[in-house]
Design an enzyme around this catalytic site. Structure first.
Site, PDB file in Angstrom:
ATOM      1  N   SER A 141      35.315  27.371  28.600  1.00 15.53           N
ATOM      2  CA  SER A 141      36.028  26.137  28.924  1.00 15.53           C
ATOM      3  C   SER A 141      37.330  26.471  29.623  1.00 15.53           C
ATOM      4  CB  SER A 141      36.282  25.337  27.648  1.00 15.53           C
ATOM      5  OG  SER A 141      37.654  25.351  27.319  1.00 15.53           O
ATOM      6  N   LYS A 142      37.702  25.604  30.540  1.00 14.18           N
ATOM      7  CA  LYS A 142      38.884  25.949  31.341  1.00 14.18           C
ATOM      8  C   LYS A 142      40.159  25.868  30.521  1.00 14.18           C
ATOM      9  CE  LYS A 142      39.469  21.516  33.618  1.00 14.18           C
ATOM     10  NZ  LYS A 142      39.184  20.777  34.795  1.00 14.18           N
ATOM     11  N   ARG A 143      40.112  25.173  29.401  1.00 10.50           N
ATOM     12  CA  ARG A 143      41.302  25.124  28.552  1.00 10.50           C
ATOM     13  C   ARG A 143      41.476  26.417  27.760  1.00 10.50           C
ATOM     14  NH1 ARG A 143      39.668  20.372  29.163  1.00 10.50           N
ATOM     15  NH2 ARG A 143      37.907  20.691  27.794  1.00 10.50           N
TER      16      ARG A 143
END
Ligand code: GLU
Length: 471
Positions: A239-241
């Protein structure tokens, strides 16, 4: 050459960065298109975004080009823009309404919740037979079949079966008449003549709905292939987070595009033997979408880094120098632009090439050549500067002042000085290395000294001696 009937597509929604999962989808589509002499369509799914079109389109084209998918290749078609096809999306929604396959609905979320007792049960079909006409605020819902099942032909997952009764009457156009993504995506695939939809697993749950739309629009659905989810070392979906996911970030960290491509191709697929490092052309030839595995693919940064080291070592000396270029200037290089000496770098480059796993590490290896003073860190300094170091460095300095400035000679001299202090060469090298380069590890010391030159070496030994005398 005329292209075959195979038409695949890559359909990114622009987000300002290029996800490695998207890169893998693009590569698999590209391999299928090229090996079948078919067509790879690039479609930018831009209906939900207000960002500037040329800028993000260029970003996507650049990222694709970096992984070898060139807009100049005869297999490449596009880019098309989803927003350009908005008229057709609307037309399709009205066609479905006119054919009785969709109906207007004015239920609010609260009403639905009141009737079903839950927010999660899906739509209950309340407006199915009410015969509502379009009016602002009424959504258009697709009338899904009550019986039977929808079988998705999926080249990766076999034939997932979805009972039609479990598929709610889903919305295809919003209250303002604008079609939703699910429909736009189908209409575009249909208009672009797509024969195989190869995309991430997160879209599998949309697929039975989309297949029903294809059929309702009087067309034969494509063959589907849903690629396995990509997970991190904790088995969580990337996930980009949480994780580094942008292809651009990997490239900026010094991963070679070729190594990225090789590694990404193996995220869910393998050639069937235990080979891993392979040129793209060969993978393209061997790739079969049917051989893609459905279980989650682990994005192993350590393994990718090891691949990268191999790819770096395989470069020709000139290609290595070219590949380093980005890190030899601002903002990556810590030295002043006019302090850089390409000739000196060219001499050192082959020594660095065998040691790097990331191209960005190059600055750490060669900065001592282009900075006025080496960068010292506390740990390296205290590790190398043991008691007795002052005497050793003083003798090295004296011997080097009159030595022939040449690698072998510099080594012989230090060996002798070390022996006089009861030290093996390795031990005697450590403080010299830190005094001159600032680091405990680096390129072979004597080559480094030869290239750095006598004057600068002696100056640095003096500076270290001064520093030690002040302690
Ligand atoms: N635009 C979608 C995405 O970026 C892709 C949809 C599809 O491939 O069908 O996730």
């Amino acid at each position: 050459m005329s292209r075959s009937s195979v038409r695949v597509r890559f359909a990114p929604s622009p987000t300002g960065m290029f996800h490695v999962g998207g890169a893998r989808s693009a590569l698999y589509n590209w391999a299928v298109a090229r090996q079948s002499e078919g067509t790879f369509v690039l479609r930018i799914e831009d209906t939900d975004t207000a960002r500037n079109r040329p800028e993000w389109t260029q970003g996507i084209l650049d990222a694709l080009a970096a992984i070898g998918i060139s807009a100049d290749d005869p297999a490449f078609e596009g880019p098309y823009f989803q927003s350009d096809n908005a008229g057709r999306h609307r037309e399709a929604s009205l066609q479905l309404y006119a054919a009785g396959q969709a109906y207007y609905c004015d239920c609010t979320r609260d009403q639905l919740k009141e009737r079903t007792g839950s927010e999660h049960l899906g739509y209950d079909g309340f407006c199915r037979e009410r015969g509502l006409a379009f009016s602002e605020g009424r959504a258009l819902r697709f009338r899904t079949p009550d019986e039977g099942e929808t079988v998705v032909e999926d080249l990766v997952r076999g034939k997932p079966i979805f009972p039609n009764a479990s598929i709610e009457d889903f919305v295809i156009a919003r209250g303002d008449g604008s079609p939703v993504f699910l429909l736009a995506n189908v209409v575009d695939d249909l208009d672009e003549g797509i024969t195989q939809v190869i995309r991430g697993e997160e879209h599998l749950s949309n697929t039975p709905k989309q297949q029903l739309l294809w059929e309702a629009l009087g067309a034969t659905p494509p063959v589907w292939a849903h690629l396995p989810v990509i997970v991190n070392d904790k088995r969580q979906k990337l996930s980009k987070r949480r994780d580094k996911v942008a292809l651009e970030d990997y490239l900026a960290d010094g991963f070679l595009p070729e190594a990225m491509v090789n590694y990404l191709m193996l995220l869910g697929w393998g050639p069937g033997d235990d080979r891993e490092i392979m040129p793209y052309e060969e993978m393209e030839r061997l790739f079969r979408i049917e051989d893609v595995n459905s279980s989650p693919a682990f994005f192993d940064v350590k393994k990718l880094t090891a691949f990268n080291g191999e790819y770096i070592r395989a470069l020709s000396p000139d290609a290595f120098i070219d590949a380093c270029a980005r890190w030899l200037t601002e903002p990556y290089a810590p030295w002043r632009a006019d302090a850089f000496d390409a000739e000196v770098f060219t001499k050192m480059a082959p020594l660095a090439q065998t040691r790097l796993t990331l191209l960005s590490e190059i600055t750490n290896y060669v900065d001592f050549l282009f900075l006025d003073e080496p960068v010292f860190d506390e740990t390296s300094w205290s590790k190398a500067m043991k008691p007795g170091t002052t005497e050793l460095l003083r003798d090295v300095r004296a011997a080097y002042a009159g030595a022939v400035w040449q690698t072998d000679e510099l080594k012989t001299v230090l060996t002798t000085v070390g022996e006089n202090h009861g030290l093996k060469l390795g031990k005697a090298q450590a403080p010299v290395r830190v005094a001159v380069t600032g680091r405990t590890v680096g390129l072979p010391l004597f080559e480094s000294l030869e290239i750095l030159g006598r004057d600068r070496t002696l100056t640095r030994l003096d500076a270290a001696l001064l520093q030690l005398s002040n302690l």
